[in-house]
Design a protein around this motif. Sequence first.
Motif, mmCIF file in Angstrom:
data_model
loop_
_atom_site.group_PDB
_atom_site.id
_atom_site.type_symbol
_atom_site.label_atom_id
_atom_site.label_comp_id
_atom_site.label_asym_id
_atom_site.label_seq_id
_atom_site.Cartn_x
_atom_site.Cartn_y
_atom_site.Cartn_z
ATOM 1 N N ASN A 84 -7.873 5.388 7.192
ATOM 2 C CA ASN A 84 -6.862 4.405 7.590
ATOM 3 C C ASN A 84 -7.207 3.078 6.943
ATOM 4 N N PHE A 85 -6.183 2.239 6.746
ATOM 5 C CA PHE A 85 -6.420 0.939 6.107
ATOM 6 C C PHE A 85 -6.303 -0.163 7.155
ATOM 7 N N TYR A 86 -7.319 -1.023 7.220
ATOM 8 C CA TYR A 86 -7.322 -2.115 8.199
ATOM 9 C C TYR A 86 -7.236 -3.453 7.467
ATOM 10 N N PHE B 135 -10.691 0.575 3.862
ATOM 11 C CA PHE B 135 -10.348 1.942 4.251
ATOM 12 C C PHE B 135 -11.495 2.494 5.091
ATOM 13 N N LEU B 136 -11.176 3.025 6.273
ATOM 14 C CA LEU B 136 -12.210 3.641 7.115
ATOM 15 C C LEU B 136 -11.633 4.891 7.757
ATOM 16 N N THR B 137 -12.440 5.961 7.834
ATOM 17 C CA THR B 137 -11.982 7.117 8.611
ATOM 18 C C THR B 137 -12.268 6.810 10.083
ATOM 19 N N GLN B 138 -11.629 7.566 10.951
ATOM 20 C CA GLN B 138 -11.828 7.387 12.396
ATOM 21 C C GLN B 138 -13.307 7.523 12.748
ATOM 22 N N HIS B 139 -13.924 8.549 12.149
ATOM 23 C CA HIS B 139 -15.325 8.861 12.409
ATOM 24 C C HIS B 139 -16.231 7.709 11.950
ATOM 25 N N GLN B 140 -15.917 7.208 10.734
ATOM 26 C CA GLN B 140 -16.682 6.090 10.172
ATOM 27 C C GLN B 140 -16.606 4.879 11.077
ATOM 28 N N LEU B 141 -15.386 4.592 11.527
ATOM 29 C CA LEU B 141 -15.177 3.406 12.367
ATOM 30 C C LEU B 141 -16.002 3.519 13.643
ATOM 31 N N ILE B 142 -15.909 4.676 14.313
ATOM 32 C CA ILE B 142 -16.633 4.844 15.580
ATOM 33 C C ILE B 142 -18.134 4.740 15.347
ATOM 34 N N SER B 143 -18.622 5.406 14.269
ATOM 35 C CA SER B 143 -20.084 5.383 14.073
ATOM 36 C C SER B 143 -20.554 3.995 13.652
ATOM 37 N N LEU C 212 0.847 -1.197 0.000
ATOM 38 C CA LEU C 212 0.000 0.000 0.000
ATOM 39 C C LEU C 212 0.880 1.243 0.000
ATOM 40 N N ASP C 213 0.520 2.222 -0.853
ATOM 41 C CA ASP C 213 1.210 3.503 -0.839
ATOM 42 C C ASP C 213 0.126 4.567 -0.782
ATOM 43 N N GLY C 214 -0.107 5.121 0.406
ATOM 44 C CA GLY C 214 -1.247 6.027 0.582
ATOM 45 C C GLY C 214 -2.526 5.226 0.377
ATOM 46 N N MET C 215 -3.445 5.758 -0.451
ATOM 47 C CA MET C 215 -4.717 5.064 -0.704
ATOM 48 C C MET C 215 -4.564 4.049 -1.834
ATOM 49 N N LYS D 55 0.339 9.430 4.639
ATOM 50 C CA LYS D 55 -0.519 9.863 5.749
ATOM 51 C C LYS D 55 -1.428 8.723 6.202
ATOM 52 N N VAL D 56 -1.641 7.756 5.307
ATOM 53 C CA VAL D 56 -2.565 6.659 5.631
ATOM 54 C C VAL D 56 -1.897 5.724 6.646
ATOM 55 N N GLN D 57 -2.598 5.470 7.735
ATOM 56 C CA GLN D 57 -2.065 4.516 8.724
ATOM 57 C C GLN D 57 -2.582 3.130 8.376
ATOM 58 N N GLN D 58 -1.685 2.166 8.363
ATOM 59 C CA GLN D 58 -2.094 0.803 8.012
ATOM 60 C C GLN D 58 -2.039 -0.081 9.255
ATOM 61 N N TYR D 59 -3.194 -0.672 9.601
ATOM 62 C CA TYR D 59 -3.258 -1.582 10.745
ATOM 63 C C TYR D 59 -3.284 -3.011 10.225
ATOM 64 N N LYS D 60 -2.192 -3.751 10.478
ATOM 65 C CA LYS D 60 -2.133 -5.136 9.990
ATOM 66 C C LYS D 60 -3.067 -6.024 10.810
ATOM 67 N N TYR D 61 -3.218 -5.663 12.087
ATOM 68 C CA TYR D 61 -3.992 -6.528 12.989
ATOM 69 C C TYR D 61 -4.586 -5.625 14.060
#
Length: 958
Positions: free
Chosen positions: A550-552, A615-623, A277-280, A481-487
């Motif tokens: 962010n990418f999960y 891909f989810l924004t912080q806001h999207q994830l919480i909601s 992944l490179d950004g989006m 800028k995109v944070q990638q969460y492997k787990y």
Amino acid sequence: MAGSAVVQSDETANVIYHPEDFKGPVLFSFRAKSFFGKKKASIRVEDGEWSDKFSLDVAGSSGVVNCTTGGTTYQVGVHIQLTHSTLTKQVIFMPYYVLVNNASYVVECQEADRPADPWIKVKPGECSPLWPRSKDQKKEMRVKIQGTSEMSAPFAYSTVHTTMLKLYNKYGGVNVDVQMTEGAVYVTFSPYSPGMAPALMLNHTSDALSLWEKDSNTIITLKPHELLLYAWENPTGSHCIVWNAGKKKEITDELRKDGIGEFEPNEDRQVWWVSFLDGMQRVLLFTPDMNIARDAQSAGELEPLDKEITVSIHGLGLSLVNNLTRVEVMYLGIASSGVIWETCKSNKQRFKALSVKDCLAVEEAFERYTMELAIGKAVNPRVVVDSKTEVDFETGEVLRPFKRRLRRTFQTGLWLQMKTSPHQLQLHAKVNRLQIDNQMYDCVFPVVLAPVPPPKSVAADSALKPFAELSIVQRIMPHSKVQQYKYFKVLIQEFHVKVDMGFINALLEMFEAEEVSETEEMRLFEEDQQLVGKPLLAHVTLVSTQEQKNFYDLLHFSPLKIHLSFSLSGGSGPKAPGQETPHFMNVLLQSLGVTLTDVQDVVFKLAYFERQYTFLTQHQLISEVSMHYAGQSVKQLYVLVLGLDVIGNPYGLVLGFTQGVEDLFYEPFQGAIQGPGEFAEGLVLGVRSLFGHTVGGAAGAVSRITGAMGKGIAALTFDKDYQRKRREAMNQRPSNVQMGLAQSGKGLVMGVVDGVSGVILKPISGAKQEGVEGFFKGVGKGVMGLVTRPTAGVVDFASGSFDAVKRATEMGDEITRLRPPRFFQQDGLVRPYVRIEAEGNKLLQELEKGRYATTDIYVHHMAISPGSRDTLMLTDKRVMYIVHNDIFGGWQVDWDYTWESLSAPPRIVDKGIFLSTGEHKKKVLGLFGHGESGKVILIQGKDQKEWLVNKMLELRKM
């Protein structure tokens, strides 16, 4: 909504019209005779058919209803919410499908299989309803930009996805983002900008490469040292790229996740491919240099750590005190575990806990070994624990069945570890045990929240698990800028919530809101009214897609299994009996037309939340997460506790899932979670199967369980083994409730697991007989059993509290308060907690069924001699001698004297303290007569005698 809608209630005469050109709200009320029944309504569009009936009572929930008119089915989203005045409910009808345009140009849409239909125009920054006319199950549409003729390939608008649609013109493409809630589907269009293409392909070799999209005939030739931006030809397809790997072989890669591999296009040449992944944007790189490929793929995975922080807190306590009423309302405690034995392979670093059964066996052997050492016996450190296990306590080793290192340890209450390297961050946190206690004296449930242990038969064979655990592996990409969460995984064990009205009132009293003024009420009413005039866009509860995403790779929040008990009684606080229902609850229940009753052990099962390669924004994830769990809770509360009907299925969410309920729930104690280090090691070793859907693996998504039992059968996705153990445990339950008096003085009887077993077994047997239909019937039967007969068979003994409620087969030790309620002295000041004072005050409160609770204030208590259960207690009014009743349990007052009734001051004599009572000489067990009439309290220590006499003299003078 376009077209005129009509609402009707159960009685056919009660019909209300809402003309197309009328913009105001319509008031709707049920007729008197159905006021206390289940209030249901249905709607129709124009002169079409009536929809299925749905309940209007269930505020806070939403769903979709179908109305058919002249061959067209309109899907209408129904959103029910409370107004500020709370008695009135707002029911908002809006299109189920909404098209939103975030681009700066007009977007036109059309259903893919209806080319003759007019295009739907959506202006910039606006939204339009979509009323699908297609009968096709696929639900696909095309898009184009106004003023151009090029159309995109068809894409699905009824599943959650984000896809770049290519257009062969100056715009390049349009980005489409589909999001679903329970009452609406939002299709959002945004313009293409650099870095948004699905893939960037780079050929870093000296050969031309042939690639194609799976199921497509178009072959792309990637020349040497060429790069190409790629968007999918078929947006609804499998999203896989295939290329020639020489020797008539082909390699297929799903461009959703990171991957690496090698192939030989020619005899003498080796080429590496890598996807990262490179950004989006996803990059697919072909290179002859193995190091470049490795660096791109495993940045951070093999790096040495440059920082490690571990925080370990033995335990934590938080006390909530109302200093005005001098009451400790609540105590929250995080506690450590008991002793755990762990083993580790001799060449490894990571220790693993033994199962509960093995831990107990090794601990027993260790205690015997240490006791024998303590008395100076010659002991062999090599101990045979059971037929298959032998350990050496001196060297700390397991000798059989496998040689391992052995250590004795425990889990601290709170544990947090963070490790970082230049390209990776690992975070691991555990809460061993969380408990919340109701600290008021006359409560029904002393423990409000505590973990529920798994069935004994299952628990014995598995290691002890913390109440909550979090494990995160994040990849740090310096140029993105995109944070990638492997787990990213959270696992929470089963727990119970038991609340009584007294507790709710005490909490409300602490956070009481002021009365709302009339002007404020008017303002709120106007705010409610304005909702009607707002355009559709205002109701589109969508998050703007501009926020950083962010990418999960894998995001998994475990299912929640909550046992709820509720009692209307409880708590006679200083405000006189705290039985009144709080105002807001009264209003809510009146508006539902429901009477709230006591609820005993109703089980809520909330499905897990999982997203992969998204891909989810912080806001999207919480909601999304809060909507996922809160939506299910509200619906199950209505169905299980209040017996109302909701739109849709209370057990599963429709959020883009096509699977049934069985895929979305597993028992929390079966969930597997890996530490970040363990996960990262797995990646390094190339354990790609880690991503497989296995309980033992990363996902914990129960496919092995559901696979074994067949779709539709597993209401609760237990694996066969667990089901068998569970049934055995159930069959061993006592035949009668009277399990005899408990000698500990709590006249308690075991709870019966009737309703719970119904919920578990009915759907399974139903599904075996009638498949999926039978499964849902079974859920209904099980749930009805749960609602109609509160599960715990409670025999109300002396205390009359439900203290004894427990699931006979499933709970080992009864859960009690972490500590007795705080004692407040006469001045009412909040001082540091003193356990002995709290214990003494608790004893005084419970003595003789609370006889002294309101008259006396505790001062001091002590055991007459070490090991004796006879106790001397001093209060501000009297001195008491208390004995423990060993047959029925509980404490009784043997004798007591008020300070006024003592004819002379207490004084020290040889055997203890003499109280002059003015009575005739008599002999009592443990107390001897004296020349002068009175009592001698037998106390040995000189200092103790002096302190007690001084205290008594002080109290006499008060």
